[in-house]
Design a protein around this motif. Structure first.
Motif, short mmCIF file in Angstrom:
data_model
loop_
_atom_site.label_atom_id
_atom_site.label_comp_id
_atom_site.label_asym_id
_atom_site.label_seq_id
_atom_site.Cartn_x
_atom_site.Cartn_y
_atom_site.Cartn_z
N LEU A 224 2.09 10.41 13.71
CA LEU A 224 1.37 10.56 12.70
C LEU A 224 2.15 12.05 12.41
N GLU A 225 1.93 13.04 12.95
CA GLU A 225 2.13 13.99 12.71
C GLU A 225 4.40 14.44 12.43
N ILE A 226 4.50 13.32 13.45
CA ILE A 226 6.27 13.69 13.24
C ILE A 226 6.21 13.10 11.70
N ALA A 227 5.69 11.95 11.06
CA ALA A 227 5.82 11.29 9.87
C ALA A 227 5.87 12.45 9.14
N LYS A 228 4.63 13.09 9.04
CA LYS A 228 4.08 14.51 8.10
C LYS A 228 5.52 14.92 7.67
N THR A 229 6.22 15.70 9.59
CA THR A 229 6.82 16.92 9.41
C THR A 229 8.03 16.25 8.59
N VAL A 230 8.36 15.13 8.94
CA VAL A 230 9.63 14.88 8.43
C VAL A 230 9.41 14.60 6.66
N ALA A 231 8.70 13.57 6.32
CA ALA A 231 8.12 13.51 4.98
C ALA A 231 8.50 14.56 4.02
N THR A 232 7.44 16.04 4.25
CA THR A 232 8.04 17.27 4.00
C THR A 232 9.24 18.23 4.25
N MET A 233 9.85 17.56 4.61
CA MET A 233 11.41 18.18 4.73
C MET A 233 11.93 18.50 3.47
N PRO A 234 12.90 19.29 3.24
CA PRO A 234 12.98 18.70 1.52
C PRO A 234 14.47 19.10 1.33
N THR A 235 15.04 18.78 2.63
CA THR A 235 16.44 17.59 2.59
C THR A 235 16.10 16.17 2.38
N LEU A 236 15.44 15.75 3.41
CA LEU A 236 14.83 14.36 3.11
C LEU A 236 14.06 13.74 1.69
N ILE A 237 13.99 14.72 0.84
CA ILE A 237 13.60 15.05 -0.28
C ILE A 237 14.62 14.75 -2.21
N ASP A 238 15.26 15.25 -1.00
CA ASP A 238 16.22 15.68 -1.95
C ASP A 238 17.37 14.53 -2.20
N ALA A 239 17.51 13.78 -0.61
CA ALA A 239 18.44 12.87 -0.74
C ALA A 239 17.90 11.91 -1.07
N PHE A 240 16.70 11.47 -1.65
CA PHE A 240 16.40 10.03 -2.84
C PHE A 240 16.84 10.43 -3.84
N GLN A 241 17.29 11.80 -3.98
CA GLN A 241 18.03 11.80 -5.69
C GLN A 241 19.46 11.67 -5.81
N SER A 242 19.70 11.11 -4.46
CA SER A 242 20.87 11.29 -4.83
C SER A 242 21.86 9.59 -4.70
N LYS A 243 23.19 9.34 -4.83
CA LYS A 243 23.54 7.91 -4.81
C LYS A 243 23.42 7.21 -3.44
N ARG B 257 6.56 12.28 -1.29
CA ARG B 257 6.19 12.96 -1.89
C ARG B 257 7.37 14.18 -2.87
N ASP B 258 7.90 13.21 -4.17
CA ASP B 258 8.71 14.63 -4.71
C ASP B 258 8.28 16.00 -5.49
N ARG B 259 9.33 16.81 -5.41
CA ARG B 259 8.66 18.41 -5.71
C ARG B 259 7.23 18.05 -6.93
N ASN B 260 6.99 16.96 -7.66
CA ASN B 260 6.40 16.79 -8.80
C ASN B 260 4.89 16.41 -7.84
N GLY B 261 4.54 16.08 -6.96
CA GLY B 261 3.49 15.08 -6.20
C GLY B 261 3.57 13.25 -6.71
N LYS B 262 4.92 13.06 -7.08
CA LYS B 262 5.24 11.80 -6.95
C LYS B 262 5.53 10.94 -5.96
N ILE B 263 5.08 9.67 -5.43
CA ILE B 263 4.68 8.84 -4.16
C ILE B 263 6.57 7.87 -4.42
N ILE B 264 7.67 8.53 -3.38
CA ILE B 264 9.12 7.86 -3.83
C ILE B 264 9.52 7.40 -2.89
#
Length: 530
Positions: free
Chosen positions: A48-67, A145-152
């Motif tokens: 669970l701690e690894i999952a939380k750490t990965v989920a908050t990584m900016p690189t991962l969040i920004d990658a959701f906006q890529s093609k 969550r994205d930068r607006n707190g929305k679950i993506i």
């Protein structure tokens, strides 16, 4: 029933080992259960701690906006997986489509397990167990969550249950090894303890010590001689009541110095010389006593004390007088024996004089018991063939010291002609022989015979108080060659012959038997030939 005695060493070993086994087993089981829970909880928290750490990584969040999010997320997830030792790190979008997976060919496919709803719909972080694409696993789930707190999306980090169980098994083996060593130490310790206690008791069991103590008390109170035992220091350890009476001593004398009670020089003399002193006279308070004393030595020949017996000389004189009375009594018995011999001579004379009635009367008195035994056979059993069989068996029972009786309720008239003597011998003779053999093992062997023809059938019933027959064997006792007797050849034909003879006469046999309660064989024969 004889009580089985268990040795002290066995009791100590058994008790210590049982307690050790129970305690060590309980502690080991508790440890393994707690350790298993701890391993599972620890791996779950780590996932669970690894999952939380990965989920908050900016690189991962920004990658959701890529093609092509997988292009960025897959290398990142695999790098973290290799560093943390997790079995898998799977990142998926809200629809459960994978952007990362240890197996690249599964990227772009839907996540398996059906446990994403709480993270995607409710935004919860949690630990779950599910059967995924790699097999059963323990997972840590958290929403992205994205930068607006929305679950993506969702991150799932897991460890395979088989690996967790392997960890548990390894810990269990370690705990089992420690438990086994502890148990072996308990075995060794209890064996040494039992050996030391047995050495202290001179190899005697508690029941033997108790028996010796009871015998000692009984002997001390049974003998008329006074007995005193002292230890090396001269303190009294044992004194019976006759000694107190002879020496005029009252109350308890245990742990008192023998010097305070009687002249004690002979005690110290035998302890010093290590040799017994016999038939020494001692005058004490107007009485002449004869004293025998002997030292008490241990297995190494060291003196542990002394014991002395006292006899009043006047008792010896009374013994001589008693012997004279016994001699007179013996002469009286000899005279009485002579009188009985005279009576026998009178009987002989009566026979010579022709007084046969008197002689017959004497003989009749001697044979009365035998006639009483046979009377019931002739009164209740009218068939001569049955009478002949029973009279023969009465003699055999007498030889075997078995009480063989005819039931007083028996009532049997002459049997039909089709029941011949040979078949009666087979039926009644074999059943009685078996009953005698079974009853011979009982403490008071008894066999009872009952016969009646009052109903529509002729009934013979033979019961014994032997060991009985096992229920599993009742169905086979009439098989030819089957026997419950071991080590005996040419057995197993008697009951088979009985069954065959009864069947030929159109009858049947009932058997009632329980182990330890004896057996009852009942034969039913029709009155008319079938």
């Amino acid at each position: 029933m004889r009580r089985i005695r268990v040795s002290l060493q066995t009791k100590i070993l058994g008790l210590v080992l049982l307690m050790s086994f129970f305690i060590i087993g309980t502690l080991a089981s508790y440890f393994m259960i707690m350790e298993s829970r701890q391993i599972e909880a620890q791996d779950g928290r780590l996932a669970l701690e690894i999952a939380k750490t990965v989920a908050t990584m900016p690189t991962l969040i920004d990658a959701f906006q890529s093609k092509n999010p997988a292009e960025t997320i897959q290398p990142l997830a695999e790098k973290i997986r290799m560093q943390t030792g997790a079995e898998f790190i799977v990142v998926g979008n809200r629809e459960g489509i994978r952007y990362s997976h240890p197996l690249k060919n599964r990227i772009g496919k839907k996540m398996v397990g059906g446990d994403n709803e709480r993270a995607i719909l409710k935004g919860e972080s949690y630990i779950s167990k599910a059967n995924g694409s790699l097999g059963p696993s323990l997972r840590g789930k958290t929403p992205i969550r994205d930068r607006n707190g929305k679950i993506i999306g969702v991150v799932s980090v897991g460890f395979m249950l088989r690996d967790i169980h392997e960890q548990m098994d390894n810990r269990a083996k370690e705990a089992g090894g420690v438990a086994l060593l502890s148990f072996l130490a308990a075995v060794l310790g209890s064996a040494l303890l039992a050996r030391d206690i047995r050495k202290d008791t001179m190899g005697l069991e508690p029941y033997e010590i108790a028996a010796l103590y009871k015998e000692k008390r009984a002997i001390l109170h049974a003998v008329k001689e006074g007995i005193i035992a002292v230890d090396r220091a001269g303190f009294v350890t044992t004194m019976n009541q006759p000694a107190k009476n002879l020496l005029h001593i009252g109350g308890s004398v245990r742990r008192m110095k023998v010097d305070e009670l009687v002249p004690a020089s002979f005690f110290y003399e035998v302890m010093e010389s290590k040799r017994p002193k016999m038939d020494r006279e001692m005058v004490w308070k107007g009485r002449t006593l004869i004293v025998n004393s002997t030292p008490i030595l241990d297995e190494h020949g060291e003196v542990q004390g002394a014991v002395a017996s006292f006899r009043d000389r006047s008792e010896i004189e009374r013994m001589v007088n008693t012997l004279s009375e016994v001699r007179k009594y013996s002469e009286d018995l000899r005279a009485q024996s002579h009188e009985y011999a005279n009576k026998l001579h009178v009987i002989s004379g009566l026979l010579q004089l022709g007084a046969y009635e008197d002689a017959v009367e004497f003989i009749r008195a001697e044979s009365a018991s035998l006639q009483n035994q046979h009377a019931r056979v002739f009164q209740n059993i009218k068939d001569s063939k049955v009478q002949a069989v029973l009279l023969g068996k009465l003699g055999r029972a007498s030889e075997k010291k078995i009480h063989f009786d005819i039931d007083p309720n028996s009532s049997l008239q002459s049997l039909p002609k089709y029941i011949d003597l040979s078949r009666l011998i087979v039926i009644i003779g074999n059943l009685l022989d078996n009953a005698f053999e079974a009853a011979a093992k009982a403490q008071n062997p008894t066999v009872l015979f009952f016969a009646t023809d009052l109903g529509s059938d002729i009934v013979f019933e033979i019961s014994d108080n032997g060991t009985g027959i096992e229920q599993t064997m009742l169905g086979r006792i009439f098989e030819r060659g089957f026997t419950t007797k071991t080590g005996e050849a040419a057995r197993g034909f008697g009951l088979s012959n009985v069954d065959h003879a009864v069947s030929e006469l159109g009858g049947f046999i009932e058997v009632h038997s329980n182990p330890g309660e004896g057996s009852v064989f009942t034969v039913y024969l029709p009155k008319g030939e079938e």
